[in-house]
Design an enzyme around this catalytic site. Structure first.
Site, PDB file in Angstrom:
ATOM      1  CD  GLU A   1      -3.029   1.216   2.079  1.00  0.00           C
ATOM      2  OE1 GLU A   1      -3.931   2.052   1.881  1.00  0.00           O
ATOM      3  OE2 GLU A   1      -3.112   0.311   2.908  1.00  0.00           O
TER       4      GLU A   1
ATOM      5  CB  CYS B   1      -7.729   3.158   3.484  1.00  0.00           C
ATOM      6  SG  CYS B   1      -8.404   2.341   4.948  1.00  0.00           S
TER       7      CYS B   1
ATOM      8  CG  ASN C   1      -9.379  -2.069   1.941  1.00  0.00           C
ATOM      9  OD1 ASN C   1      -8.624  -2.992   2.231  1.00  0.00           O
ATOM     10  ND2 ASN C   1      -9.414  -0.939   2.637  1.00  0.00           N
ATOM     11  CD  GLU C   2      -9.386  -2.358   6.646  1.00  0.00           C
ATOM     12  OE1 GLU C   2      -9.633  -1.182   6.997  1.00  0.00           O
ATOM     13  OE2 GLU C   2      -8.341  -2.947   6.990  1.00  0.00           O
TER      14      GLU C   2
END
Length: 645
Positions: free
Chosen positions: A37, A243, A373-374
């Site tokens: 990331e 994120c 994602n999440e």
């Protein structure tokens, strides 16, 4: 710097036909991989080898209040010469790259005079004596006569250690390039771009790259950091982030099409972690790096919703999720489908042709796509994820879609995410959690009870809170359990991967670096020991130990390609412990097995000042079909036994 070598045994055609011993179960052959990331300045100023910061003059106050298009640039005029600079947007190189600098040189006083710009890089530029650096710039002549340009690299004392020249000689944008070769070392050099004749010109995409990138790729990666990742032999790489992928608001979502093609045409934007991303390290570079090191690519795309923490709403409970309007969903779904064509389609297809134009005619063999994602499992998310999933499944049944189960190992979003996955038949679900080391010890049987008839697990982000040996030990214990459950846990990746000194927003991390060097954490070494020693079958009953001792763990896998039996042991306790090992089911055993051992005090850490406090040792250990092995306190061990010549 330490290079740990692992033993690999290659099977002959005849020995590769050997029968698999009874009692094993098939597990993922790419269980352990990497998650990259762009956090902690991991890309620009980190893994991406570009040395000029704000090369396209696209920094702006929306990213940081103090930033502007000339951030990290300084106007300079020498020898009583004078001129002026301005930032323009009326005739850019490309609409995606709107800002550029106009340099007007009104007077050059003498041969020592010059007018131009100086760039400080990402906290200075590390220059190596004798190395060559590729300089390039887009220039447009705005006056009648050509303008001569001198390039300089200078050390912190102002000494010039490399020079080059260019002539900006054409109206309209044109790429100019030359090579600078360094005559001396410098830890904090600056780059000057100086007009030495009068005239007016426009400049954009001012770039300086070391010629020595990873595998000498153009627009490539910093070789030492890339090699550290290659040395892990990961089964896959997830990118471009967590994120970061769904972004801070809909306008900040990571759109893969904005990151391919010539760098001057890519869309730069604010990073959700509070800095800038040039997209120079884009989807083509990610896929190429995966191919270079033999890892499966696992791109993660937004599920058409932004991060629920958008706008800083994590401070008040995370209510900032925004969803793409329904009338935009057909186009967005096509964007997802186009990625598959770009990665796997023939060079004659619309998007495959773009891949081929970038220098890769052959397909990239994409097998996985992550969607979301999440995410908070809201009705908006559920509707959009369902639309995307069903479209991919219908158009590309060969692609495995990875869903999301939220940011925690339990709770409302976890339950809702798995419920949705079971309703749709999503094949793999992405779980995330960061916990204290004690949690990993006490939850090492988490996946033993998972339903083997529903979706499998990708443990996409996990780490214990810290970079001590104790943290690494807890993770090692947990990873033996992941191998034991490798039939339901298909992939796992520690997170985050990289953190730059002085720019770290999240801890723990696996690798800490600055412009010049790096250090590896105990967590890195544990991950490497597992990642570089993967198997495709798990064998229970090989390791006999006290089952009540939660601080002692082990696993045994078999690699059918190499014919190696791989035993992993972890002792997170403070006393030496003995285990019995029975590999008699493997009919041929060669006694000289490779041994990799990591042992240190539980509080031990590595640092820039002491990078070798914790480091593995390698050697040879004699084994038999049945043997005892004693683990010293706070130790992780990998024993690799050959069953083939």
């Amino acid at each position: 710097m330490l290079l740990v070598l692992f033993s690999y045994h290659h099977a002959t055609a005849q020995s590769s036909q050997a029968k698999l011993p009874k009692g094993g179960k098939k597990i993922s052959d790419h269980l352990f991989g990497l998650f990259f990331e762009d956090i902690n300045y991991a890309a620009d100023g980190g893994l991406y080898a570009e040395m000029v910061q704000n090369r396209s003059f696209e920094y702006n106050p929306a990213e940081r209040r103090e930033w502007h298009p000339l951030s990290y640039w300084e106007y300079i005029a020498t020898g009583f010469s004078y001129g002026r600079i301005s930032v323009a947007t009326d005739k850019p190189v490309h609409a995606n790259n709107p800002h550029y600098v106009v340099l007007e040189v009104e007077h050059i006083y003498n041969s020592a005079g010059a007018v131009g710009l100086k760039n400080t890089g990402f906290d200075g530029m590390v220059i190596k004596k004798g190395d060559s650096y590729n300089f390039s710039v887009f220039g447009s002549l705005l006056s009648k006569e050509p303008v001569q340009v001198k390039l300089q690299l200078q050390n912190s004392k102002g000494d010039t250690i490399a020079t080059g020249t260019l002539e900006i000689n054409a109206a309209g944008w044109k790429r100019y390039e030359t090579i600078l070769t360094a005559s001396a070392e410098a830890d904090s050099a600056v780059l000057s771009v100086l007009a030495v004749s009068e005239g007016k010109l426009a400049l954009d995409v001012v770039s300086l790259f070391p010629q020595k990138t990873f595998k000498n790729r153009t627009n490539g990666l910093r070789p030492d950091l890339a090699q550290l990742l290659a040395d892990m032999h990961p089964g896959f790489i997830r990118f471009p982030g967590g994120c970061l992928a769904h972004g801070d608001g809909l306008g900040n979502m990571y759109r893969w099409k904005n990151t391919i093609g010539p760098i001057e045409q890519r869309v730069e934007q604010r990073n959700i972690w509070g800095y800038h991303q040039t997209a120079g390290l884009g989807y083509f570079e990610y896929f190429q790096f995966c191919e270079d090191i033999g890892a499966r690519p696992l791109p993660v795309l937004p599920a058409a919703v932004s991060c629920q923490n958008s706008g800083g709403t994590w401070r008040i409970g995370g209510t900032g999720q925004r969803a793409l309007p329904k009338n935009e969903m057909d186009d967005y779904i096509q964007e997802v489908l186009d990625l598959v064509e770009w990665a796997n389609g023939p060079a004659t297809s619309q998007w495959g042709a773009k891949r081929a134009a970038a220098g890769h005619p052959a397909p990239f063999n994409l097998q996985y796509i992550g969607i979301g994602n999440e995410d908070k499992i809201t009705p908006e998310f559920t509707e959009r994820f369902t639309m995307i999933y069903q479209a991919v499944k219908a158009k590309h049944p060969e692609i495995t879609v990875v869903g999301t189960a939220g940011p925690f190992p339990d709770g409302e979003d976890f339950t809702k995410g798995w419920r949705l996955a079971n309703q749709l038949g999503v094949p793999v679900m992405d779980e995330h959690y960061y916990k204290e080391p004690e949690w990993f010890i006490s939850n090492q049987y988490r996946y033993d009870g998972y339903n083997r008839d529903s979706g499998a697990v990708y443990l996409g982000e996990y780490a214990s809170w810290g970079n001590t040996m104790q943290n690494a030990l807890a993770e090692a214990v947990y990873m033996t359990a992941l191998e034991r459950n490798g039939d339901v846990v298909k992939m796992a990746s520690y997170a985050p991967l990289l953190a730059k000194q002085g720019f770290t927003q999240w801890k723990p991390d696996m690798i800490f670096f600055n412009n010049k060097t790096y250090y590896l954490t105990p967590n890195y070494y544990v991950q490497q020991m597992f990642t570089a020693n993967q198997g495709d079958h798990y064998f229970d009953g090989v390791i006999v130990k006290d089952d009540k001792d939660s601080l002692l763990a082990g696993s045994c896998v078999y690699n059918s390609k190499s014919g190696d039996v791989i035993i992993k042991l972890a002792n997170a306790g403070q006393a030496a412990k003995k285990v019995k090992i029975d590999i008699s089911r493997f009919h041929t055993i060669f006694p000289g097995a490779s041994l990799t051992s990591l042992q240190a005090d539980t509080s031990a850490v590595n640092s820039f000042e002491s990078p070798g406090n914790v480091r593995p040792e390698t050697g040879i250990v004699n084994v038999a079909k049945k043997f005892d092995y004693t683990l010293t306190p706070a130790t992780v061990v990998v024993i690799r036994v050959s069953t083939r010549k």
